[in-house]
Write an enzyme that holds these catalytic residues in place. Structure first.
Site, mmCIF file in Angstrom:
data_model
loop_
_atom_site.group_PDB
_atom_site.id
_atom_site.type_symbol
_atom_site.label_atom_id
_atom_site.label_comp_id
_atom_site.label_asym_id
_atom_site.label_seq_id
_atom_site.Cartn_x
_atom_site.Cartn_y
_atom_site.Cartn_z
ATOM 1 N N HIS A 33 10.500 1.175 -30.477
ATOM 2 C CA HIS A 33 9.087 1.131 -30.112
ATOM 3 C C HIS A 33 8.350 2.318 -30.737
ATOM 4 O O HIS A 33 8.260 3.389 -30.128
ATOM 5 C CB HIS A 33 8.935 1.171 -28.592
ATOM 6 N N HIS A 73 10.226 3.244 -23.036
ATOM 7 C CA HIS A 73 10.462 2.552 -24.305
ATOM 8 C C HIS A 73 10.073 3.435 -25.485
ATOM 9 O O HIS A 73 10.597 3.259 -26.580
ATOM 10 C CB HIS A 73 9.669 1.238 -24.347
ATOM 11 N N PRO A 122 12.655 0.852 -16.788
ATOM 12 C CA PRO A 122 11.992 -0.023 -15.808
ATOM 13 C C PRO A 122 10.657 0.615 -15.417
ATOM 14 O O PRO A 122 10.626 1.643 -14.734
ATOM 15 C CB PRO A 122 12.981 -0.053 -14.640
ATOM 16 N N ASP A 162 0.053 1.788 -19.521
ATOM 17 C CA ASP A 162 -0.545 0.698 -18.752
ATOM 18 C C ASP A 162 0.506 -0.087 -17.977
ATOM 19 O O ASP A 162 0.265 -0.536 -16.855
ATOM 20 C CB ASP A 162 -1.292 -0.259 -19.692
ATOM 21 N N HIS A 271 3.816 -2.169 -31.049
ATOM 22 C CA HIS A 271 4.418 -1.735 -29.778
ATOM 23 C C HIS A 271 5.936 -1.658 -29.875
ATOM 24 O O HIS A 271 6.514 -0.613 -29.559
ATOM 25 C CB HIS A 271 4.032 -2.692 -28.648
ATOM 26 N N ARG A 368 23.891 1.207 13.929
ATOM 27 C CA ARG A 368 22.677 1.940 13.561
ATOM 28 C C ARG A 368 22.499 3.164 14.461
ATOM 29 O O ARG A 368 22.046 4.214 14.012
ATOM 30 C CB ARG A 368 21.450 1.032 13.622
ATOM 31 N N SER A 395 13.590 1.719 14.418
ATOM 32 C CA SER A 395 14.525 0.600 14.294
ATOM 33 C C SER A 395 15.743 1.001 13.469
ATOM 34 O O SER A 395 16.877 0.661 13.805
ATOM 35 C CB SER A 395 13.834 -0.606 13.641
ATOM 36 N N GLU A 421 9.275 0.278 0.425
ATOM 37 C CA GLU A 421 10.722 0.314 0.214
ATOM 38 C C GLU A 421 11.095 0.675 -1.227
ATOM 39 O O GLU A 421 11.986 1.489 -1.462
ATOM 40 C CB GLU A 421 11.352 -1.045 0.572
ATOM 41 N N PHE A 447 15.458 -6.193 3.323
ATOM 42 C CA PHE A 447 14.421 -5.647 2.445
ATOM 43 C C PHE A 447 14.996 -4.758 1.339
ATOM 44 O O PHE A 447 14.237 -4.146 0.579
ATOM 45 C CB PHE A 447 13.378 -4.890 3.258
ATOM 46 N N ASP A 479 14.305 -12.451 15.199
ATOM 47 C CA ASP A 479 13.350 -12.338 14.090
ATOM 48 C C ASP A 479 13.518 -13.453 13.064
ATOM 49 O O ASP A 479 12.625 -13.704 12.255
ATOM 50 C CB ASP A 479 13.491 -10.980 13.391
ATOM 51 N N HIS A 483 14.285 -12.278 8.222
ATOM 52 C CA HIS A 483 14.803 -10.930 8.419
ATOM 53 C C HIS A 483 16.330 -10.881 8.484
ATOM 54 O O HIS A 483 16.897 -9.801 8.612
ATOM 55 C CB HIS A 483 14.233 -10.336 9.712
#
Length: 685
Positions: A33, A73, A122, A162, A271, A368, A395, A421, A447, A479, A483
């Site tokens: 590039h 890039h 990314p 951009d 590009h 948890r 939670s 997230e 998620f 849920d 979920h």
């Protein structure tokens, strides 16, 4: 096309040297590039020759500025800068751009090329990594700096395009950076209005300056990106803003992609493709560049060479740090240890003692909750532990007594990331890359889809980041299927280098946390239950075996020399395996229960250990409330057939117990499949 005559000749030479190193490397590779390096060359000259604080002789200097190429890039711009600045990146490596085993891969890779701070490509994630770096700098400064002793005082600089701004993660990152007033974060927007598909006005017409002002950023508009002096003035304004704590800065630089190319400048054609011999010759003529491929004038090398400047600034900092160490020896020692990524002396012994204590407690609770308790225990020994949740603190259970919350005007150790997230995960990577902290972040397991590419980047970069993912199965209940994770655990296990732990009780949860902290070569993800899980009794050697990823939890005495059946389970399904073993034991059937909290760690054990846990020639029954595709290899390796009890459809909305019964995750249902397997009438293995 002629460069501005008002620009100092050396600046023109430096910018053109960057252009042609990129042009020549891309042409040699027949891939790459060139457009962005050609368009951002003057911006790079202004920053790298006049402002960037770094030491090419020590790319890991703790108080260096961090430079992030979010539009990764354009990697040849960074490689050219590193080469000319004096890093250990000889011109031969530029000539081997994008070739096998070169130090100049297609996109920058941290740990692969000296001076590269993070792996980018990314789009949007580099910017978000930088937000994490800037947050780490701010928190470390608040923790370690003392009046007259500013040992943490550096900036994070970002080049972005951009594409970075079109990615949704840029909203998450920029919004968070604004509310945290990360004033030492300074970003350059390459406003060239071109992306791969062409002129962006048809799909990207945001009022970007207004957008960033709304986030709480300081915005410097209408900077001519091809005028080194104009960029320099903008940088000086941004630096003044950092002293006023008014938030991060976006410098909007109007540029032309492929600047200097008579036939392709300002078009999408430049590009991501080589210019070709004819256009390269035309560009050389247009810019008055008479040097051959990879030939750089001595005056340009002298202008970029940062070795003497870097050594001087590094030595000045070292003298100040030595004075700090004399006045605050404990703090200096802690800072040095943490920036090196070392754990406190004796932590391995302490972590084992903590694990034995949890085993003695024999508590029945949700994993948890067990994780929250583990965090609290570890946080007392690890001041570098820094974490939070994406708006699910109560939670995910990620806070702990005395943690303190991170706010723009107050330091703390618990971060409220908001419903971000993806941004959270990518910023955690930045925190880890910066050094000084051991970061963790949490959300519901389902998620993880939002955060997945950043989790993948954690593994690709081998960063010590901990992901706390709760509500790990249909066991979360009412849920419903939106979920309830199904495919998430097996798909996350496919990410190379990611250790996915699904503990069955508080003891395994503490062991998983210990393993995550002690690991230095990659990330860890904990998949944790919402519902209470019973304590599983263990002998001392079994407690120690948990960290091997899989171990014999229970065995019928009559199972020697070999059991009739091996039941392999994880998480909440281990209790079902134990119940089935008890029933079959009463009938004289030898059953071995293997708890497998982390398949990746188990796979790294010796063949002798793995075969000792799961002997060949014995049928295997796997039980896990997730998609079962990944388990059939385990069954097949046994050589005696087997079965997998899994969940290969979406769940329902109902109380957890009803769901478990509906989908076959009860002791009676598992017992039925076990009997069928023993009778030789079941299985796909």
């Amino acid at each position: 096309m002629n460069m501005r005559l008002t620009q100092a000749p050396i600046d023109t030479l430096c910018a053109n040297a960057l252009r042609f190193l990129a042009i020549d490397a891309v042409e040699a590779a027949k891939s790459g590039h060139p457009g962005m390096p050609m368009g951002m060359a003057e911006i790079a000259v202004a920053l790298w020759t006049r402002h960037l604080k770094h030491d090419p002789a020590d790319p890991a200097w703790a108080d260096r500025d961090r430079f992030v190429l979010s539009n990764g890039h354009g990697s040849m711009l960074l490689y050219a800068l590193l080469h000319l600045s004096g890093y250990e990146l000889p011109v031969d490596e530029l000539k081997r751009f994008r070739q096998l085993d070169s130090r100049t891969p297609g996109h920058p890779e941290v740990g692969h090329t000296p001076g590269v701070e993070t792996t980018t490509g990314p789009l949007g994630q580099g910017l978000t990594n930088a937000v994490g770096m800037a947050l780490a700098e701010k928190l470390l400064a608040a923790e370690f700096n003392r009046p007259g002793h500013a040992i943490v005082d550096h900036r994070t600089w970002v080049f972005l395009g951009d594409g970075c701004l079109m990615e949704g993660i840029s909203h998450e990152a920029a919004s968070f950076a604004g509310v945290q007033r990360l004033s030492k974060l300074i970003c350059f927007w390459d406003d060239n209005r071109i992306s791969i598909d062409g002129e962006v006005e048809g799909w990207f017409a945001d009022d970007t300056p207004a957008r960033f002002r709304a986030y709480g950023w300081n915005v410097i508009e209408a900077v001519d990106g091809h005028d080194v002096e104009a960029v320099d003035r903008a940088i000086r304004e941004a630096l003044a803003n950092t002293e006023n704590d008014i938030g991060p800065t976006l410098i909007c630089c109007r540029t032309t992609i492929g600047h200097g190319s008579p036939g392709r400048a300002g078009t999408a054609d430049v590009h991501g493709a080589p210019l070709g011999a004819e256009e390269i010759a035309a560009t050389r003529a247009a810019l008055g560049w008479t040097h051959g491929p990879f030939d750089v004038p001595d005056e340009v090398r002298h202008a970029f060479d940062a070795r003497a400047r870097g050594a001087s600034r590094h030595a000045d900092w070292q003298a100040r740090f030595d004075a700090y160490a004399a006045a605050f020896p404990d703090e200096a020692e802690a800072f040095t240890r943490r920036m090196a990524g070392r754990l406190p002396v004796g932590f391995d012994i302490l972590s084992n003692a903590i694990l034995r204590g949890v085993a003695r407690e024999a508590a029945t609770l949700a994993t948890r909750k067990a994780s929250q308790q583990a965090i609290g225990r570890l946080a007392r020994a690890l001041p570098e532990l820094l974490g939070g949740s994406a708006d699910l603190t109560h939670s995910n259970l990620t806070d702990w007594p005395g943690c303190g919350v991170v706010r723009a005007d107050q330091p703390g150790r618990h971060i409220n990331w908001g419903v971000r997230e993806f941004g959270m995960a990518a910023a955690l990577n930045g925190i880890a890359l910066h050094g000084g902290f051991l970061p963790f972040g949490a959300t519901f397991l389902v998620f993880s889809d939002y955060a997945r590419n950043a989790i993948r980047m954690s593994a690709l970069m081998r960063q010590r980041v901990v992901y706390v993912m709760t509500h790990d199965s249909i066991g979360l209940g009412e849920d419903g299927p939106t979920h309830q994770p199904v495919e998430h655990i097996p798909s996350l296990r496919l990410i190379p280098g990611l250790d996915v732990w699904r503990p069955c009780d508080a003891v395994e949860t503490q062991a998983a946390w210990n393993a995550a902290v002690l690991r230095h070569d990659g990330p860890t993800l904990l998949a944790l239950s919402r519902q209470n899980l019973p304590h599983q009794p263990r002998e001392a050697d079994q407690v120690q075996a948990i960290v091997r990823g899989g171990y014999v939890l229970a065995e019928t005495p009559s199972a020697t020399p070999a059991p009739a059946l091996v039941i392999i389970a994880t998480g909440s399904e281990v209790q079902l395996a134990m119940a089935v073993r008890e029933v079959l034991a009463a009938e004289g059937v030898g059953v071995r229960v293997v708890s497998m909290p982390c398949t990746a760690v188990f796979d790294r054990q010796s063949a002798a250990y793995r075969n000792g846990v799961m002997p060949a020639g014995v049928p295997r029954l796997v039980v896990e409330a997730a998609h079962g595709a990944g388990w059939w290899r385990t069954v097949a390796e046994g050589g005696a057939g087997g079965d997998v009890i899994a969940l290969e459809r979406f769940g329902e909305s109902a109380p957890a117990a009803r769901l478990m019964a509906r989908f076959g995750f009860t002791a009676d249902a598992v017992l039925e499949r076990a009997r069928a397997l023993l009778a030789g009438s079941a299985g796909h293995g």
